[in-house]
Write a protein that holds these residues in place. Sequence first.
Motif, mmCIF file in Angstrom:
data_model
loop_
_atom_site.group_PDB
_atom_site.id
_atom_site.type_symbol
_atom_site.label_atom_id
_atom_site.label_comp_id
_atom_site.label_asym_id
_atom_site.label_seq_id
_atom_site.Cartn_x
_atom_site.Cartn_y
_atom_site.Cartn_z
ATOM 1 N N SER A 157 5.584 6.222 9.781
ATOM 2 C CA SER A 157 5.255 6.760 11.103
ATOM 3 C C SER A 157 3.899 7.471 11.095
ATOM 4 O O SER A 157 3.547 8.139 10.117
ATOM 5 N N HIS A 158 3.137 7.304 12.149
ATOM 6 C CA HIS A 158 1.824 7.925 12.367
ATOM 7 C C HIS A 158 0.721 7.326 11.493
ATOM 8 O O HIS A 158 -0.351 7.900 11.368
ATOM 9 N N LEU A 159 1.005 6.179 10.861
ATOM 10 C CA LEU A 159 0.020 5.483 10.043
ATOM 11 C C LEU A 159 -0.065 4.036 10.511
ATOM 12 O O LEU A 159 0.862 3.529 11.135
ATOM 13 N N TYR A 160 -1.171 3.361 10.204
ATOM 14 C CA TYR A 160 -1.310 1.947 10.528
ATOM 15 C C TYR A 160 -1.998 1.230 9.366
ATOM 16 O O TYR A 160 -2.718 1.853 8.575
ATOM 17 N N LEU A 161 -1.761 -0.086 9.247
ATOM 18 C CA LEU A 161 -2.326 -0.886 8.166
ATOM 19 C C LEU A 161 -3.762 -1.260 8.504
ATOM 20 O O LEU A 161 -4.038 -1.818 9.566
ATOM 21 N N GLY B 4 2.734 -7.837 5.787
ATOM 22 C CA GLY B 4 4.184 -7.728 5.956
ATOM 23 C C GLY B 4 4.711 -6.348 5.597
ATOM 24 O O GLY B 4 5.859 -6.026 5.879
ATOM 25 N N CYS B 5 3.868 -5.542 4.966
ATOM 26 C CA CYS B 5 4.247 -4.176 4.613
ATOM 27 C C CYS B 5 4.080 -3.304 5.861
ATOM 28 O O CYS B 5 3.084 -3.411 6.569
ATOM 29 N N VAL B 6 5.044 -2.454 6.121
ATOM 30 C CA VAL B 6 5.051 -1.623 7.327
ATOM 31 C C VAL B 6 4.738 -0.182 6.935
ATOM 32 O O VAL B 6 5.422 0.402 6.091
ATOM 33 N N PRO C 296 0.830 -1.213 0.000
ATOM 34 C CA PRO C 296 0.000 0.000 0.000
ATOM 35 C C PRO C 296 0.866 1.266 0.000
ATOM 36 O O PRO C 296 2.014 1.245 0.455
ATOM 37 N N ASN C 297 0.294 2.361 -0.502
ATOM 38 C CA ASN C 297 0.995 3.653 -0.465
ATOM 39 C C ASN C 297 1.435 3.962 0.957
ATOM 40 O O ASN C 297 0.743 3.607 1.915
ATOM 41 N N HIS C 298 2.577 4.594 1.089
ATOM 42 C CA HIS C 298 3.132 5.021 2.372
ATOM 43 C C HIS C 298 3.565 3.842 3.242
ATOM 44 O O HIS C 298 3.541 3.931 4.466
ATOM 45 N N SER C 299 3.940 2.714 2.600
ATOM 46 C CA SER C 299 4.439 1.570 3.370
ATOM 47 C C SER C 299 5.665 0.981 2.688
ATOM 48 O O SER C 299 5.972 1.294 1.537
ATOM 49 N N THR C 300 6.375 0.110 3.395
ATOM 50 C CA THR C 300 7.614 -0.482 2.917
ATOM 51 C C THR C 300 7.763 -1.888 3.493
ATOM 52 O O THR C 300 7.125 -2.225 4.497
ATOM 53 N N THR C 301 8.608 -2.686 2.861
ATOM 54 C CA THR C 301 8.954 -4.008 3.409
ATOM 55 C C THR C 301 10.284 -3.950 4.149
ATOM 56 O O THR C 301 10.839 -4.986 4.495
ATOM 57 N N LEU C 302 10.790 -2.751 4.346
ATOM 58 C CA LEU C 302 12.077 -2.540 5.023
ATOM 59 C C LEU C 302 13.205 -3.273 4.315
ATOM 60 O O LEU C 302 14.157 -3.722 4.931
ATOM 61 N N GLY D 71 10.250 -11.310 -0.997
ATOM 62 C CA GLY D 71 9.523 -12.561 -0.842
ATOM 63 C C GLY D 71 8.389 -12.531 0.154
ATOM 64 O O GLY D 71 7.987 -13.579 0.660
ATOM 65 N N LEU D 72 7.831 -11.362 0.439
ATOM 66 C CA LEU D 72 6.710 -11.297 1.377
ATOM 67 C C LEU D 72 5.483 -11.990 0.796
ATOM 68 O O LEU D 72 5.254 -11.972 -0.410
#
Length: 114
Positions: free
Chosen positions: A88-92, A83-85, A67-73, A77-78
């Motif tokens: 800051s100040h947002l939640y899945l 698994g996408c994080v 999703p927009n504004h997220s990353t797998t760090l 292979g997720l």
Amino acid sequence: FNATSQQCVPCPPGTECPGGGCEESCAACGAGSYKDSDGAHNCTLCPANTFANQTGASTPGVCLACPNHSTTLGFEGLTAATGCVCMSHLYLALASDGSGAMECATCPAGAPGA
């Protein structure tokens, strides 16, 4: 491996040879990976910032963007959007449009980290 001809047969797209050798049978690529050509090579992990939940994938198109504004760090292979994080100040959360997709939503006022 073809027992009749006693020869190795390349695994088709979407499958790999367990252990990387010429085996009795080919196994489906696991979730979070794909293989788009014949051969004994292993399945390819979906790249960072993507995920795939189906097995036996034969195209890189199975790897969906986080999703927009997220990353797998940086992890590859997720197997799920969870698994996408989110940044800051947002939640899945489930998308507000009712599509069943995931999105990074703003934390409610007063919530920890808001």
